[in-house]
Design a protein around this motif. Structure first.
Motif, PDB file in Angstrom:
ATOM      1  N   MET A 256     -39.966  52.944   8.544  1.00 55.48           N
ATOM      2  CA  MET A 256     -40.086  53.355   9.605  1.00 55.48           C
ATOM      3  C   MET A 256     -40.014  52.401  11.396  1.00 55.48           C
ATOM      4  O   MET A 256     -39.264  52.794  11.339  1.00 55.48           O
TER       5      MET A 256
ATOM      6  N   ASN B 226     -43.769  57.663  20.930  1.00 50.23           N
ATOM      7  CA  ASN B 226     -46.424  57.576  20.341  1.00 50.23           C
ATOM      8  C   ASN B 226     -47.107  55.911  20.843  1.00 50.23           C
ATOM      9  O   ASN B 226     -47.429  56.470  21.121  1.00 50.23           O
TER      10      ASN B 226
ATOM     11  N   SER C 130     -51.596  59.726  14.403  1.00 53.08           N
ATOM     12  CA  SER C 130     -51.951  58.912  13.227  1.00 53.08           C
ATOM     13  C   SER C 130     -52.917  58.041  14.323  1.00 53.08           C
ATOM     14  O   SER C 130     -53.740  56.544  14.013  1.00 53.08           O
ATOM     15  N   GLN C 131     -52.248  57.681  15.993  1.00 49.76           N
ATOM     16  CA  GLN C 131     -53.267  57.043  17.127  1.00 49.76           C
ATOM     17  C   GLN C 131     -53.989  57.945  17.387  1.00 49.76           C
ATOM     18  O   GLN C 131     -55.222  57.143  17.931  1.00 49.76           O
TER      19      GLN C 131
ATOM     20  N   CYS D 271     -48.119  61.708  18.400  1.00 52.77           N
ATOM     21  CA  CYS D 271     -48.751  61.244  16.791  1.00 52.77           C
ATOM     22  C   CYS D 271     -49.969  61.453  16.643  1.00 52.77           C
ATOM     23  O   CYS D 271     -50.794  60.893  17.330  1.00 52.77           O
TER      24      CYS D 271
ATOM     25  N   GLY E 217     -44.801  63.866  15.570  1.00 52.93           N
ATOM     26  CA  GLY E 217     -44.559  62.003  15.813  1.00 52.93           C
ATOM     27  C   GLY E 217     -43.340  61.631  15.818  1.00 52.93           C
ATOM     28  O   GLY E 217     -43.145  61.326  16.843  1.00 52.93           O
ATOM     29  N   CYS E 218     -43.021  62.500  14.980  1.00 55.41           N
ATOM     30  CA  CYS E 218     -41.716  61.097  14.905  1.00 55.41           C
ATOM     31  C   CYS E 218     -40.642  61.256  15.936  1.00 55.41           C
ATOM     32  O   CYS E 218     -39.542  61.559  15.277  1.00 55.41           O
TER      33      CYS E 218
ATOM     34  N   GLN F 240     -38.487  59.334  17.117  1.00 56.83           N
ATOM     35  CA  GLN F 240     -37.330  58.258  16.656  1.00 56.83           C
ATOM     36  C   GLN F 240     -36.470  59.176  15.538  1.00 56.83           C
ATOM     37  O   GLN F 240     -35.457  58.595  14.961  1.00 56.83           O
TER      38      GLN F 240
ATOM     39  N   PRO G 102     -43.320  51.926  16.480  1.00 55.67           N
ATOM     40  CA  PRO G 102     -41.415  52.432  16.109  1.00 55.67           C
ATOM     41  C   PRO G 102     -40.351  53.343  17.149  1.00 55.67           C
ATOM     42  O   PRO G 102     -40.011  53.556  16.750  1.00 55.67           O
ATOM     43  N   CYS G 103     -42.289  53.662  17.893  1.00 53.41           N
ATOM     44  CA  CYS G 103     -41.624  55.422  18.560  1.00 53.41           C
ATOM     45  C   CYS G 103     -42.682  55.387  20.237  1.00 53.41           C
ATOM     46  O   CYS G 103     -43.113  54.701  20.633  1.00 53.41           O
TER      47      CYS G 103
HETATM   48  S1  SF4 Z   1     -42.862  56.097  13.889  1.00 56.33           S
HETATM   49 FE1  SF4 Z   1     -44.151  58.287  13.704  1.00 56.33          FE
HETATM   50  S2  SF4 Z   1     -45.572  58.266  12.352  1.00 56.33           S
HETATM   51 FE2  SF4 Z   1     -45.399  56.202  12.806  1.00 56.33          FE
HETATM   52  S3  SF4 Z   1     -46.992  56.538  14.959  1.00 56.33           S
HETATM   53 FE3  SF4 Z   1     -44.576  56.548  15.511  1.00 56.33          FE
HETATM   54  S4  SF4 Z   1     -44.962  59.243  15.383  1.00 56.33           S
HETATM   55 FE4  SF4 Z   1     -46.815  58.297  14.804  1.00 56.33          FE
END
Ligand code: SF4
Ligand code: SF4
Lengths: 420, 380
Positions: free
Chosen positions: A333, A141, A114-115, A112, A367-368, A370, A138-139
């Motif tokens: 999320m 990542n 975002s990180q 992801c 990234g997601c 999940q 949540p994931c």
């Molecule tokens: S939930 Fe999705 S957007 Fe959020 S950190 Fe994980 S991969 Fe990235």
């Protein structure tokens, strides 16, 4: 001491410039959501930069650990994911330089963005975190990427979040938050002050009340607010959490929506009502403007605006922690990630009905993983139960090089042709 | 090589096998599971045959691709594809935990689509429990409670009584199994290894697909056969293979045919499964839970990278490893990021390391082969 939050200074510069620009150029009654959002963001950034300069500890946190929890400390809370994406939204080349730095260091391209942004900034020595905290959600990542910070000798405090929505999970996670805060306290040499935290939670409760009212108003036809409310709400959730600026933002949004609702006015000549079960796009905020003006499509909600949790009961410490756990586990999320879609699909179908949406757009973010099974299952469910189409766009919501804004717009344009 | 053409190892090439059929013919149930955080001993004590979900030999993902986003790991899409074509219709139950995002999401499609297909009328119960992502005292209490609840659920759904006696017996069978696998592993890391990496993988995959009492007899036989064998004498680079799931021979053969011998690994079907035993004595279910929870972790355990690195370092010494190949299936964030750190850490120790990405269904053989050969040449 002064150079501990360089990306925040970069953010402040672009936020202030953008604010000044829209303020000067755009007529007074237009783009009010953006103006109000930028104004409050600017205040939060200035305050945080000042605190960093005073030497308060810098606490990096995952967005799934709401910032108001950290307000029991005198600190500068910096959201890892929010910073990567706000820079992606506002810098001309987004966060690309930092994505590339960490990718060259070996971070997989499919992990992801975002990180990635803040990881790259850490490699570039732009942040001096005293500690970083994250839940185990949540994931993939998240659990995969955060150990990097430990490798870079930044103390990492992890709170373990169960992957199931049950009463026992909330109790367990409440305990984890307590343990986590006490660990952070030891690292930064402060005792958590729960009275301070309580004040912050109360501000959040106040803001939530406004958000819920706004949620109802957005059901109106035409929708009384610009689509920009969605990314701005995401920014508010992250950068203004537990702060009076958030209340100010939503009070203004609500007043604006009410005024327009009464006059049956809308800033959009609404022809298509869309819902976005997932996120809007962060690398190009102007997309919302384009949707409003060119496509005449209102974005009624995205995951940050339909996903509302319950207020936190602050009447006793136990209740407070229990509700904090409940809130964290029902955060956008996080809620969906730790449950199965047996619940998500019927819930979303109901929302779609309530909002009288004509279509859905699902940004399937690289990234997601999940969310890997949901786009197609949801598409089938919306089609079969409501006769509503769902456009799925494969994308990296924080990096325009994966699917460019042109590709996104082309797809949406083609899709809307089938609707009108 | 001593095990070449051993009919028993062929079990690893297929999904269903004669032992599963015999098991079901005697009115016993088979439960598919994913993955190593499942307490196999508990299932076995309930007279359920645990079958680890895999897609060995399946070369299609088209049906899986419709239902899962293309950023999903191709192992999962291939497994789902196989399932949608009826490959797992023989299962009488399906159990998973929150191993990785990909497999968790596959689980709900199994429920909604695979076992809900038109014309498929069998009721296949599903079970899920949540495993903590860090190793702590509180985490263990949580895990153990989940296992207690799982036991009760299994007893209700399958109308069985899981007694302490049956659990103790199951522990013995599984400990014996791990002991035999460790013995075989010792033969693998000898100066002249008695088996190749490909054979070790076949043993491991077969081990997850048939009743443990049967495989234990076979492992005794294999062990004996290997001890008697000459061992591999040609000079080859000794490699340790690390990363995403490997359940068929193609990728392993690619490495071994390039002039290397995989003498050890850190893989889902590999060493991680037999390093530690269940302690005897005390509450058997608690002991089973302790082993699974505290076992050497995979990257889904967020706070345990150091222990994984230590295992790699120790094993590099013990097995006299010349170089480490880190690999991930594209989109596997867990192994991708763990490998990223391993790469830096091993390089700091001047251990030759190659970090590659690949697909589950091997497509870019030439690219991979070139990189592997170049790496092997580089190793002094
Ligand atoms: S939930 Fe999705 S957007 Fe959020 S950190 Fe994980 S991969 Fe990235
Ligand atoms: S290879 Fe990675 S993504 Fe695929 S099933 Fe295994 S852990 Fe999950």
């Amino acid at each position: 001491m002064k150079e501990r939050v360089i990306p925040y200074k970069m953010l402040l510069e672009v936020v202030s410039n953008s604010y000044e620009l829209v303020w000067r150029i755009v007529p007074e009654h237009e783009m009010q959501v953006l103006k109000m959002g930028l104004k409050n963001l600017e205040k939060c950034l200035i305050d945080n930069i000042q605190k960093a300069e005073e030497g308060l500890p810098i606490i990096g946190y995952h967005f799934a650990c709401p910032a108001e929890f950290l307000h029991c400390f005198d600190c500068v809370p910096i959201c890892i994911e929010g910073t990567s994406y706000l820079l992606a939204a506002l810098l001309p080349n987004g966060s690309e330089k930092y994505y590339d730095l960490i990718t060259h260091w070996g971070h997989p391209y499919h992990t992801c963005s975002s990180q990635k942004g803040v990881m790259g900034m850490v490699l570039d020595d732009l942040f001096k975190f005293d500690v970083i905290t994250t839940p185990t959600a949540p994931c993939d990542n998240t659990y995969a990427s955060y150990p990097f910070f430990k490798y870079k000798d930044i103390p990492l405090v992890i709170t373990d979040m169960p992957f199931i929505h049950e009463e026992k999970s909330y109790e367990f996670y409440a305990e984890q938050i307590k343990i986590g805060l006490s660990e952070i306290g030891k690292i930064i040499g402060q005792e958590p002050d729960f009275d301070k935290m309580k004040k912050s939670l109360e501000i959040e409760n106040q803001s939530l009340k406004l958000e819920l009212e706004l949620f109802e108003l957005k059901k109106a036809i035409p929708c009384p607010l610009e689509s920009m409310i969605n990314p701005m709400s995401a920014a508010a959730a992250v950068f203004m959490a537990g702060r009076p600026e958030k209340v100010d933002f939503y009070e203004n949004m609500l007043a604006l929506a009410k005024k327009r609702y009464k006059k049956k006015e809308s800033p959009i000549e609404e022809q298509i009502r869309s819902i976005w079960p997932y996120m809007t796009i962060f690398f190009d905020l102007a997309l919302c403007e384009w949707l409003d003006r060119e496509i005449k499509m209102s974005v009624l909600l995205d995951i940050f605006t339909y996903n509302l949790y319950n207020p936190v009961d602050t009447s006793s410490e136990d209740k407070m922690f229990n509700d904090m756990a409940r809130k964290a586990m029902n955060f956008p999320m996080i809620k969906q990630s730790i449950e199965f879609y047996d619940d998500f699909i019927p819930e979303f179908i109901n929302i779609t009905k309530e909002f009288k949406a004509d279509c859905g757009i699902f940004t399937s973010h690289l990234g997601c993983k999940q969310f890997g099974s949901i786009p197609q299952l949801l598409r089938e469910a919306l089609r079969d139960e409501l006769g509503i189409p769902l456009l799925i766009i494969d994308i990296d919501v924080g990096d325009k090089r994966f699917a460019s804004i042109k590709t996104v717009k082309d797809k949406i344009r083609m899709f809307t042709k089938t609707l009108l | 090589m001593s095990l070449q053409n051993d009919p028993f190892l062929n079990i690893s090439n297929s999904i269903n096998n004669q032992y599963i059929k015999e098991w079901q013919a005697s009115k016993k149930k088979v439960i598919g599971y994913y993955c190593t955080y499942i307490p196999e001993e508990l299932l076995y004590a309930a007279n359920l045959l645990p079958f680890r979900i895999r897609a060995t030999g399946h070369e299609k993902t088209e049906l899986g691709d419709i239902l899962m986003v293309r950023f999903t790991c191709s192992f999962v899409r291939a497994s789902l594809d196989l399932a949608l074509r009826g490959g797992f219709d023989f299962l009488d139950g399906y159990l998973i935990c929150n191993s990785c995002d990909h497999t968790r999401r596959m689980f709900e499609i199994f429920n909604m689509k695979v076992f809900n297909r038109e014309g498929f009328n069998k009721k296949v119960p599903r079970f899920y429990f949540s495993v903590p992502h860090i190793i702590s005292e509180e985490g263990f209490s949580w895990y153990w409670q989940e296992i207690i609840e799982l036991k009760e659920e299994l007893e209700t759904v399958y109308n069985v009584d899981i007694t302490d006696n049956s659990l103790e017996n199951s522990i013995k069978v599984h400990n014996e199994n791990r002991k035999l696998l460790r013995e075989i592993h010792r033969l693998r890391i000898l100066e002249n290894p008695k088996l190749s990496g490909a054979e070790a993988l076949q043993i491991s995959v077969a081990n997850s697909s048939i009743p443990k009492d049967i495989i234990n007899q076979e492992l005794h036989r294999i062990n004996y056969k290997l001890k008697e064998s000459e061992g591999i004498k040609d000079l080859r680079k000794r490699i340790m293979l690390v990363g995403s799931i490997i359940d068929d021979l193609k990728f392993v053969n690619l490495i071994e045919n390039s002039g290397a011998l995989i003498v050890s690994d850190f893989l889902c079907f590999g060493t991680r499964n037999f390093l530690d035993d269940v302690q005897i004595g005390g509450n058997p279910l608690e002991q089973i839970s302790k082993r699974v929870y505290h076992r050497l972790s995979c990257p889904r355990m967020m706070d345990d990278h150091e222990r994984r690195l230590k295992f790699l370092k120790d094993e590099i010494k013990t097995a006299k490893i010349d170089g480490v190949i880190l690999q991930r299936i594209n989109n596997c964030d867990l192994h991708g990021c763990d490998n990223m750190l391993f790469e830096h850490e091993l390089k700091e120790l001047e251990i030759p390391v190659l970090n590659i990405d690949r697909e589950y269904i091997q497509a870019d053989t030439t690219r991979l082969q070139t990189r592997i050969e170049a790496f092997l040449e580089m190793i002094k």
